[in-house]
Design a protein around this motif. Structure first.
Motif, PDB file in Angstrom:
ATOM      1  N   GLY A 142      41.016  54.546  30.620  1.00  0.00           N
ATOM      2  CA  GLY A 142      41.144  54.035  31.844  1.00  0.00           C
ATOM      3  C   GLY A 142      40.065  53.040  32.420  1.00  0.00           C
ATOM      4  N   THR A 143      38.611  53.989  32.256  1.00  0.00           N
ATOM      5  CA  THR A 143      37.701  53.525  32.890  1.00  0.00           C
ATOM      6  C   THR A 143      37.202  52.075  32.262  1.00  0.00           C
ATOM      7  N   HIS A 144      37.631  52.023  30.793  1.00  0.00           N
ATOM      8  CA  HIS A 144      37.113  50.424  30.308  1.00  0.00           C
ATOM      9  C   HIS A 144      38.113  49.436  30.979  1.00  0.00           C
ATOM     10  N   PHE A 145      39.473  49.984  31.296  1.00  0.00           N
ATOM     11  CA  PHE A 145      40.317  49.170  31.521  1.00  0.00           C
ATOM     12  C   PHE A 145      40.152  48.538  33.240  1.00  0.00           C
ATOM     13  N   GLU A 146      39.752  49.404  33.844  1.00  0.00           N
ATOM     14  CA  GLU A 146      39.145  49.119  35.418  1.00  0.00           C
ATOM     15  C   GLU A 146      38.264  48.347  35.456  1.00  0.00           C
ATOM     16  N   ASN A 147      37.071  48.490  34.553  1.00  0.00           N
ATOM     17  CA  ASN A 147      35.848  47.433  34.731  1.00  0.00           C
ATOM     18  C   ASN A 147      36.421  45.884  33.805  1.00  0.00           C
ATOM     19  N   SER A 148      37.348  46.090  32.909  1.00  0.00           N
ATOM     20  CA  SER A 148      37.636  44.717  32.416  1.00  0.00           C
ATOM     21  C   SER A 148      38.543  43.876  33.121  1.00  0.00           C
ATOM     22  N   CYS A 149      39.201  44.580  33.968  1.00  0.00           N
ATOM     23  CA  CYS A 149      40.125  43.737  34.849  1.00  0.00           C
ATOM     24  C   CYS A 149      39.372  43.345  36.264  1.00  0.00           C
ATOM     25  N   GLY A 150      38.087  43.758  36.444  1.00  0.00           N
ATOM     26  CA  GLY A 150      37.467  43.688  37.536  1.00  0.00           C
ATOM     27  C   GLY A 150      37.463  44.442  38.943  1.00  0.00           C
ATOM     28  N   HIS A 151      38.231  45.615  38.479  1.00  0.00           N
ATOM     29  CA  HIS A 151      38.543  46.382  39.685  1.00  0.00           C
ATOM     30  C   HIS A 151      37.353  47.259  40.341  1.00  0.00           C
ATOM     31  N   ASN A 152      36.318  47.762  39.436  1.00  0.00           N
ATOM     32  CA  ASN A 152      35.203  48.408  39.708  1.00  0.00           C
ATOM     33  C   ASN A 152      34.098  47.408  40.456  1.00  0.00           C
ATOM     34  N   ASP A 184      38.815  55.597  38.217  1.00  0.00           N
ATOM     35  CA  ASP A 184      39.923  55.451  39.198  1.00  0.00           C
ATOM     36  C   ASP A 184      41.249  55.793  38.536  1.00  0.00           C
ATOM     37  N   TYR A 185      41.122  55.047  37.413  1.00  0.00           N
ATOM     38  CA  TYR A 185      42.494  54.899  36.371  1.00  0.00           C
ATOM     39  C   TYR A 185      43.543  54.303  37.008  1.00  0.00           C
ATOM     40  N   HIS A 186      43.311  53.334  38.127  1.00  0.00           N
ATOM     41  CA  HIS A 186      44.607  52.660  38.571  1.00  0.00           C
ATOM     42  C   HIS A 186      45.604  51.859  37.736  1.00  0.00           C
ATOM     43  N   CYS A 187      44.796  51.509  36.616  1.00  0.00           N
ATOM     44  CA  CYS A 187      45.531  50.785  35.594  1.00  0.00           C
ATOM     45  C   CYS A 187      46.751  51.538  34.871  1.00  0.00           C
ATOM     46  N   ASP A 188      46.467  52.725  34.672  1.00  0.00           N
ATOM     47  CA  ASP A 188      47.474  53.563  34.265  1.00  0.00           C
ATOM     48  C   ASP A 188      48.647  53.566  35.071  1.00  0.00           C
ATOM     49  N   ALA A 189      48.645  53.696  36.362  1.00  0.00           N
ATOM     50  CA  ALA A 189      49.734  53.732  37.402  1.00  0.00           C
ATOM     51  C   ALA A 189      50.329  52.230  37.590  1.00  0.00           C
ATOM     52  N   SER A 190      49.457  51.307  37.578  1.00  0.00           N
ATOM     53  CA  SER A 190      50.193  49.712  37.740  1.00  0.00           C
ATOM     54  C   SER A 190      50.917  49.461  36.384  1.00  0.00           C
ATOM     55  N   ALA A 191      50.417  50.092  35.138  1.00  0.00           N
ATOM     56  CA  ALA A 191      51.074  49.658  33.899  1.00  0.00           C
ATOM     57  C   ALA A 191      52.422  50.584  33.789  1.00  0.00           C
ATOM     58  N   GLY A 192      52.265  51.739  34.402  1.00  0.00           N
ATOM     59  CA  GLY A 192      53.717  52.717  34.045  1.00  0.00           C
ATOM     60  C   GLY A 192      54.562  51.937  34.860  1.00  0.00           C
ATOM     61  N   ALA A 193      54.441  51.711  36.046  1.00  0.00           N
ATOM     62  CA  ALA A 193      55.403  51.286  36.884  1.00  0.00           C
ATOM     63  C   ALA A 193      55.963  49.936  36.399  1.00  0.00           C
ATOM     64  N   CYS A 194      55.015  49.162  35.837  1.00  0.00           N
ATOM     65  CA  CYS A 194      55.724  47.594  35.251  1.00  0.00           C
ATOM     66  C   CYS A 194      56.478  48.171  33.968  1.00  0.00           C
TER      67      CYS A 194
END
Length: 438
Positions: free
Chosen positions: A168-178, A194-204
């Motif tokens: 999750g940490t890598h994804f947060e940084n790779s998409c510009g969130h951090n 934060d791992y917000h990518c997990d929640a957004s990807a899960g919902a999608c």
């Protein structure tokens, strides 16, 4: 109870950590029969815990890595810690669990038999994992022609990064969130995960599965759905990306302030009590006047620097300390009630315990009680949305490892008692991880 929207839909669930299990949770909550495919011989990292059998000292609140303990009930690992890990249990409700070792031929045969009677196959494993097992969309279509396969790679199934591993940490940084999180005087190294990518990807992914089911109802055809986790997150930061595309400007950290040119005050203010805070947002002149009334019209509110919204935005460094002098005299709920009465958006910064005790959420019955044999009776966060004409509640407690083996093998797959006993002897069927897994 009326039939739930996804009743009659079966999901074969080979997911790990949070993103995939969250997608499966959303489908299970609304009636799908979600069958988690697990193994007694292979540990799914960071799914049913950081380790299968953590020593007692690691689950204490003062360990160096608090999330490793994960809040086991009563801070005890228990006899079967993998059934007590709250990170897993919070999204494991309404699901079933079966065990099988898919790395062996008879295990892969069981998997294919499950696919034959399933509607959706969901996975979010590390890049290359299921390919090593020989699982592809084409191979699944040979078993069931209208299968819907939902994949959740971190960076997508093709492109230069498609084989990269990530968390999750890598994804947060790779998409510009951090790069957008934090205060102006902070650098990204100060951010917490934060791992917000997990929640957004899960919902999608859950939405994609539902849309594919609708498409199949109309056409009779299944689909391969790809949910790149960072791509699910980027649209949620559209303002920053469009500012870059249209103006060549790179947005940075602004703390809790409005990155635009209109809302001020717009911040988080210290209140009375230890580490207690309140958020206040003023968007219109009417709201500013309401704030002034709530504060009792102190002299500083007539300062020319605060005469209109643009001036207030320009002089937030001078404005915020004045407001905080007032908020520090009150607890956050008092501030909320005083300001809301004047039409000013305001609310306390609530921690998890505050939310659990919150009278609004409790009156609405958001938290629901479930009892699971290995971890006891507790209240869990409830459904993410409601349909007034279709009442729905949490139905099943978090699934224990292999808890539904007999049902899945004998009733869903039609396995005989003799074959079941043989698979049990071979180690496919069980409720405990093998001793070799620490």
């Amino acid at each position: 109870m009326a039939h739930l929207p996804l009743e009659g839909i079966r999901v074969a669930d080979l997911t790990v950590v949070w993103a995939g299990p969250y997608a499966a949770q959303l489908l299970a909550d609304w009636g799908a029969e979600v069958i988690r495919i697990e193994s007694c011989r292979h540990w799914m990292v960071n799914t049913r815990g950081v380790m299968a059998r953590p020593p007692k000292q690691i689950v204490q609140p003062d360990v160096a890595v608090p999330w490793a303990g994960g809040g086991y009930p009563d801070r005890e690992p228990g006899h079967r810690p993998w059934n007590r890990f709250p990170w897993f249990n919070v999204h494991a409700r309404n699901k079933l669990s079966m065990t099988v070792d898919m790395t062996r031929p008879e295990g892969m045969d069981i998997f294919r038999r499950l696919i034959r009677v399933s509607d959706v196959f969901l996975e979010n494993n590390t890049a290359g994992t299921i390919e090593k097992l020989g699982i592809t969309y084409e191979s699944l279509k040979e078993v069931r022609g209208d299968i819907i396969m939902v994949r959740m790679p971190g960076f997508g199934l093709d492109g230069p990064y498609s084989r990269y591993r990530g968390f999750g940490t890598h994804f947060e940084n790779s998409c510009g969130h951090n790069s957008l999180r934090g205060y102006p005087d902070m650098d990204p190294s100060s951010n917490t995960p934060d791992y917000h990518c997990d929640a957004s990807a899960g919902a999608c992914a859950a939405l994609g599965a539902v849309m594919a089911l609708r498409h199949r109802n109309r056409t009779g055809k299944g689909q391969l759905i790809e949910v790149g986790q960072i791509e699910s997150m980027i649209p949620q930061m559209g303002q920053a990306f469009m500012d870059c595309i249209l103006n060549g400007r790179v947005q940075g950290t602004v703390g809790n302030r409005d990155p635009g040119l209109s809302m001020a005050p717009h911040n988080c203010y210290r209140c009375k009590g230890e580490d207690r805070w309140v958020n206040i947002v003023v968007n219109t002149e009417k709201e500013w006047l309401g704030l002034c009334r709530a504060l009792g019209h102190p002299a500083w509110t007539t300062d020319p620097r605060f005469s209109d919204s643009l001036n207030r935005w320009k002089h937030q460094d001078a404005l915020d300390p004045q407001i905080e002098q007032w908020t520090m005299q009150h607890d956050p709920y008092t501030v909320m009630h005083l300001l809301q009465a004047e039409g000013v958006p305001a609310g306390p910064v609530m921690d998890a315990c505050d939310c659990h005790r919150d009278p609004h959420l409790n009156q609405r019955g958001f938290f629901e009680e479930l009892t699971q044999v290995d971890c006891g009776t507790h209240r869990y966060p409830g459904l993410s949305w409601r349909m007034p004409t279709l009442p729905n509640r949490l139905r099943l407690p978090p699934c224990r490892l292999g808890e539904h083996n007999e049902y899945v093998y004998k009733e869903v797959l039609g396995v005989s008692d003799q074959e079941y006993a043989r698979l049990e002897e071979l180690g496919h069927i069980g409720v405990d991880f093998v001793p070799e897994i620490p």
